[in-house]
Scaffold this motif. Structure first.
Motif, PDB file in Angstrom:
ATOM      1  N   TYR A 155       0.566  -0.997   0.056  1.00  0.00           N
ATOM      2  CA  TYR A 155       0.316  -0.172   0.184  1.00  0.00           C
ATOM      3  C   TYR A 155       1.038   1.437   0.042  1.00  0.00           C
ATOM      4  N   THR A 156       0.831   2.206  -0.713  1.00  0.00           N
ATOM      5  CA  THR A 156       1.542   3.219  -1.091  1.00  0.00           C
ATOM      6  C   THR A 156       0.677   4.958  -1.172  1.00  0.00           C
ATOM      7  N   GLY A 157      -0.782   4.502  -0.064  1.00  0.00           N
ATOM      8  CA  GLY A 157      -1.673   6.210  -0.106  1.00  0.00           C
ATOM      9  C   GLY A 157      -0.092   6.425   0.854  1.00  0.00           C
ATOM     10  N   LYS A 158      -0.509   8.025   1.470  1.00  0.00           N
ATOM     11  CA  LYS A 158      -0.367   9.101   1.580  1.00  0.00           C
ATOM     12  C   LYS A 158      -0.539   8.573   2.504  1.00  0.00           C
ATOM     13  N   TYR A 160      -0.592   5.709   4.457  1.00  0.00           N
ATOM     14  CA  TYR A 160      -0.058   4.176   4.906  1.00  0.00           C
ATOM     15  C   TYR A 160       0.185   4.653   6.254  1.00  0.00           C
ATOM     16  N   SER A 161       0.928   5.623   7.070  1.00  0.00           N
ATOM     17  CA  SER A 161       0.817   5.515   8.324  1.00  0.00           C
ATOM     18  C   SER A 161      -0.093   5.585   9.279  1.00  0.00           C
ATOM     19  N   ASP A 162      -1.502   5.538   8.991  1.00  0.00           N
ATOM     20  CA  ASP A 162      -2.622   6.063   9.480  1.00  0.00           C
ATOM     21  C   ASP A 162      -3.514   4.254   9.538  1.00  0.00           C
ATOM     22  N   LEU A 163      -2.711   3.374   8.873  1.00  0.00           N
ATOM     23  CA  LEU A 163      -3.766   2.383   8.388  1.00  0.00           C
ATOM     24  C   LEU A 163      -2.891   1.532   9.007  1.00  0.00           C
ATOM     25  N   ILE A 164      -3.577   1.090  10.161  1.00  0.00           N
ATOM     26  CA  ILE A 164      -3.069  -0.246  11.068  1.00  0.00           C
ATOM     27  C   ILE A 164      -2.750  -1.353  10.531  1.00  0.00           C
ATOM     28  N   THR A 165      -3.789  -1.448   9.603  1.00  0.00           N
ATOM     29  CA  THR A 165      -4.162  -2.428   8.266  1.00  0.00           C
ATOM     30  C   THR A 165      -3.273  -2.602   6.728  1.00  0.00           C
ATOM     31  N   ALA A 166      -2.089  -1.313   6.767  1.00  0.00           N
ATOM     32  CA  ALA A 166      -1.670  -1.368   5.712  1.00  0.00           C
ATOM     33  C   ALA A 166      -0.032  -1.584   6.816  1.00  0.00           C
ATOM     34  N   ARG A 167       0.457  -3.209   6.326  1.00  0.00           N
ATOM     35  CA  ARG A 167       1.542  -4.008   7.112  1.00  0.00           C
ATOM     36  C   ARG A 167       2.779  -3.951   5.770  1.00  0.00           C
ATOM     37  N   THR A 168       2.523  -3.454   4.760  1.00  0.00           N
ATOM     38  CA  THR A 168       3.722  -3.915   4.120  1.00  0.00           C
ATOM     39  C   THR A 168       3.923  -2.763   2.901  1.00  0.00           C
ATOM     40  N   ASN A 169       5.498  -2.113   3.009  1.00  0.00           N
ATOM     41  CA  ASN A 169       5.304  -0.858   2.222  1.00  0.00           C
ATOM     42  C   ASN A 169       6.609  -1.128   1.391  1.00  0.00           C
ATOM     43  N   ILE A 170       6.840   0.443   0.271  1.00  0.00           N
ATOM     44  CA  ILE A 170       6.452   0.088  -1.390  1.00  0.00           C
ATOM     45  C   ILE A 170       8.515  -0.126  -0.381  1.00  0.00           C
ATOM     46  N   GLN A 171       9.196  -0.122   0.466  1.00  0.00           N
ATOM     47  CA  GLN A 171      10.856   0.464   0.896  1.00  0.00           C
ATOM     48  C   GLN A 171      11.173  -1.555   0.575  1.00  0.00           C
ATOM     49  N   ALA A 172       9.571  -2.190   1.672  1.00  0.00           N
ATOM     50  CA  ALA A 172      10.411  -4.255   1.730  1.00  0.00           C
ATOM     51  C   ALA A 172       9.802  -4.223   0.248  1.00  0.00           C
ATOM     52  N   VAL A 173       9.281  -4.336  -0.068  1.00  0.00           N
ATOM     53  CA  VAL A 173       9.084  -4.861  -2.399  1.00  0.00           C
ATOM     54  C   VAL A 173      10.820  -3.839  -3.023  1.00  0.00           C
ATOM     55  N   ASN A 174      11.037  -2.911  -2.992  1.00  0.00           N
ATOM     56  CA  ASN A 174      12.314  -2.731  -3.234  1.00  0.00           C
ATOM     57  C   ASN A 174      13.427  -3.814  -2.653  1.00  0.00           C
ATOM     58  N   ALA A 175      13.091  -3.758  -1.247  1.00  0.00           N
ATOM     59  CA  ALA A 175      14.437  -4.177  -0.911  1.00  0.00           C
ATOM     60  C   ALA A 175      14.362  -5.781  -0.869  1.00  0.00           C
ATOM     61  N   ILE A 176      13.578  -6.555  -1.328  1.00  0.00           N
ATOM     62  CA  ILE A 176      12.992  -8.098  -2.155  1.00  0.00           C
ATOM     63  C   ILE A 176      13.390  -8.360  -3.095  1.00  0.00           C
ATOM     64  N   GLN A 177      13.611  -7.083  -3.827  1.00  0.00           N
ATOM     65  CA  GLN A 177      14.152  -6.721  -5.568  1.00  0.00           C
ATOM     66  C   GLN A 177      15.478  -6.812  -5.360  1.00  0.00           C
ATOM     67  N   GLU A 178      16.318  -6.267  -4.817  1.00  0.00           N
ATOM     68  CA  GLU A 178      17.207  -6.689  -4.387  1.00  0.00           C
ATOM     69  C   GLU A 178      17.745  -7.963  -4.216  1.00  0.00           C
ATOM     70  N   LEU A 179      17.498  -8.181  -3.193  1.00  0.00           N
ATOM     71  CA  LEU A 179      17.557  -9.686  -2.623  1.00  0.00           C
ATOM     72  C   LEU A 179      17.782 -11.013  -3.516  1.00  0.00           C
ATOM     73  N   PHE A 180      16.480 -10.650  -4.112  1.00  0.00           N
ATOM     74  CA  PHE A 180      16.083 -11.476  -5.255  1.00  0.00           C
ATOM     75  C   PHE A 180      16.848 -10.903  -7.194  1.00  0.00           C
ATOM     76  N   PRO A 181      17.569 -10.407  -7.215  1.00  0.00           N
ATOM     77  CA  PRO A 181      17.877  -9.821  -8.421  1.00  0.00           C
ATOM     78  C   PRO A 181      17.240 -11.083  -9.856  1.00  0.00           C
ATOM     79  N   LYS A 182      17.203 -12.261  -9.521  1.00  0.00           N
ATOM     80  CA  LYS A 182      16.794 -13.319 -10.887  1.00  0.00           C
ATOM     81  C   LYS A 182      15.506 -13.519 -11.094  1.00  0.00           C
ATOM     82  N   LYS A 183      14.362 -13.044  -9.712  1.00  0.00           N
ATOM     83  CA  LYS A 183      13.545 -13.120  -9.866  1.00  0.00           C
ATOM     84  C   LYS A 183      12.862 -11.669 -10.353  1.00  0.00           C
ATOM     85  N   LYS A 184      10.772 -11.654 -10.655  1.00  0.00           N
ATOM     86  CA  LYS A 184      10.621 -10.740 -10.615  1.00  0.00           C
ATOM     87  C   LYS A 184       9.319 -10.612  -9.839  1.00  0.00           C
TER      88      LYS A 184
END
Length: 309
Positions: A155-158, A160-184
Motif C-alpha cells: 500500500y503506497t497511499g499517503k 499509510y501511517s494512519d492505517l494499522i491494516t497497511a502492513r507492507t510498504n514499497i521500501q520492503a518491495v524494493n528490498a526484496i527485489q534487490e535480494l532476489f535480482p533474478k526474480k520478478k
C-alpha cells in the motif's frame, strides 16, 4: 566437537510438496484484547458483538491442522509459548524465499512473537538469514514466491501511517527485489480499511491465493488498481480462476493452504469453494477454522512453510 543442527530451507512457490512448516499456537492466547489493542477491523467487530473466539476453541482448530500435517508426514515446528500472547499467525513473523529466511518487520508491539521462533532462526545457516532495514515494513501474508516471480501486496497511499491494516510498504518491495535480482517482483496495491473488514484486504493472501494445477482464488475488490487484478487473471487464465464475493473474502475463502499441487487444507464451511476444488481434482482436507477466522486470518496466515520439495 558437536555441530549445531541446521534446518534446511527451500520454498520456490506456494504449492510444491510441503516437508516442514511452523504452525502457530493458540495456547496462552491471553484475555480478549481491548479495541485499541486490535490490529484489524474484523477482530474489533467480534469484540463489540461479544463473539471474539475463545482459546479452547482455537487450540482445537489448530490441532485439527496439526493432525492433517501428521497425516501427510510434514515436520511441524511450533513457536515457543509466550504467556498471554497471541501467537496464532506465524506467517506474519517471517517468510522463506528459495533457501533464505527473512525476518518480518511487523507492528512494534508484536516483536515478542518473532523471538518465539528464535530457536528455529538459530538453526539456520547464518548466510541464509536476512533482517531487512528498519524502514522496510513487511509481513509474510503479503509475500508469495511463485517460481520466477515473487507476488507482493503493498500500500503506497499517503495515509499509510494512519492505517494499522497497511502492513507492507514499497521500501520492503524494493528490498526484496534487490535480494532476489533474478526474480520478478510483481506488487499489487491492496484496498485498506481500519473500520470495515469487507473493504479491507489485510494481506495479499486475504484476496488472492495461487493453487496447484494452474488454478487460483481471487477477489477483485481487494485490489485498488483494476489493471493489477486483470494482470493476475490473465496470468492464470480466466477459466482457472475462482472468483470470490465480498462476503466470501470476509470469511477468508482465499486463505486456504496447499500441502502439495493437489492437496489443499480448507475451512469445512467453505462449501462453494470446496465443491469447486473437488471438481478440479484436488483432495480437500476440511477442518474447522471459523473461530480463528474471526481475527481476519485463516489457514495460510497460521502457517510458515520452511521446506517444499
Amino acid at each position: 566437537m558437536l555441530t549445531k543442527p541446521v534446518i534446511k530451507l527451500n520454498v520456490q512457490n506456494e504449492t510444491s510438496r510441503l516437508r516442514s512448516v511452523v504452525l502457530g499456537t493458540a495456547e496462552s492466547n491471553g484475555p480478549i484484547p481491548k479495541i485499541e489493542e486490535c490490529y484489524d477491523p474484523k477482530s474489533i467487530e467480534h469484540i463489540k458483538a461479544g463473539t471474539y473466539p475463545e482459546e479452547d476453541a482455537m487450540v482445537e482448530e489448530i490441532n485439527a491442522v496439526l493432525k492433517v500435517f501428521k497425516k501427510y508426514d510434514v515436520k511441524v515446528y511450533r513457536p515457543q509459548v509466550i504467556e498471554n500472547c497471541n501467537q496464532i499467525f506465524s506467517r506474519d513473523i517471517a517468510f522463506v524465499i528459495d533457501d533464505i529466511m527473512i525476518e518480518a518487520n511487523i507492528l512494534p508491539h508484536r516483536e515478542e512473537e518473532v523471538h518465539a521462533i528464535d530457536y528455529i532462526w538459530n538453526q539456520i545457516a547464518e548466510d541464509k538469514r536476512i533482517i531487512l532495514p528498519e524502514d522496510c515494513h513487511v509481513e509474510g501474508g503479503d509475500v508469495m514466491p511463485w517460481n520466477d516471480y515473487i507476488f507482493m501486496g503493498t500500500y503506497t497511499g499517503k495515509d499509510y501511517s494512519d492505517l494499522i491494516t497497511a502492513r507492507t510498504n514499497i521500501q520492503a518491495v524494493n528490498a526484496i527485489q534487490e535480494l532476489f535480482p533474478k526474480k520478478k517482483v510483481k506488487c499489487f496495491e491492496l484496498r485498506k480499511s481500519n473500520t470495515n473488514p469487507r473493504e479491507n484486504a489485510l494481506h495479499l493472501d486475504c484476496c488472492f491465493n495461487p493453487l496447484g494445477k494452474g488454478k487460483a482464488i481471487i477477489h477483485k475488490n481487494g485490489f485498488l488498481v483494476e489493471s493489477e487484478y486483470e494482470w493476475l487473471v490473465n496470468f492464470f487464465g480466466k477459466e482457472n480462476i475462482f472468483e470470490i464475493t465480498k462476503d466470501e473474502m470476509y470469511e477468508m475463502y482465499s486463505n486456504v493452504f496447499s500441502i502439495s499441487e493437489d492437496v489443499i487444507i480448507s475451512e469445512r464451511n467453505f462449501t462453494r469453494l470446496n465443491n469447486w476444488l473437488w471438481q478440479q481434482g484436488f483432495t480437500v482436507e476440511e477442518v474447522p477454522y471459523a473461530e480463528i477466522g474471526k481475527q481476519e486470518g485463516l489457514l495460510r496466515c497460521t502457517t510458515l512453510p520452511l521446506f517444499r520439495d
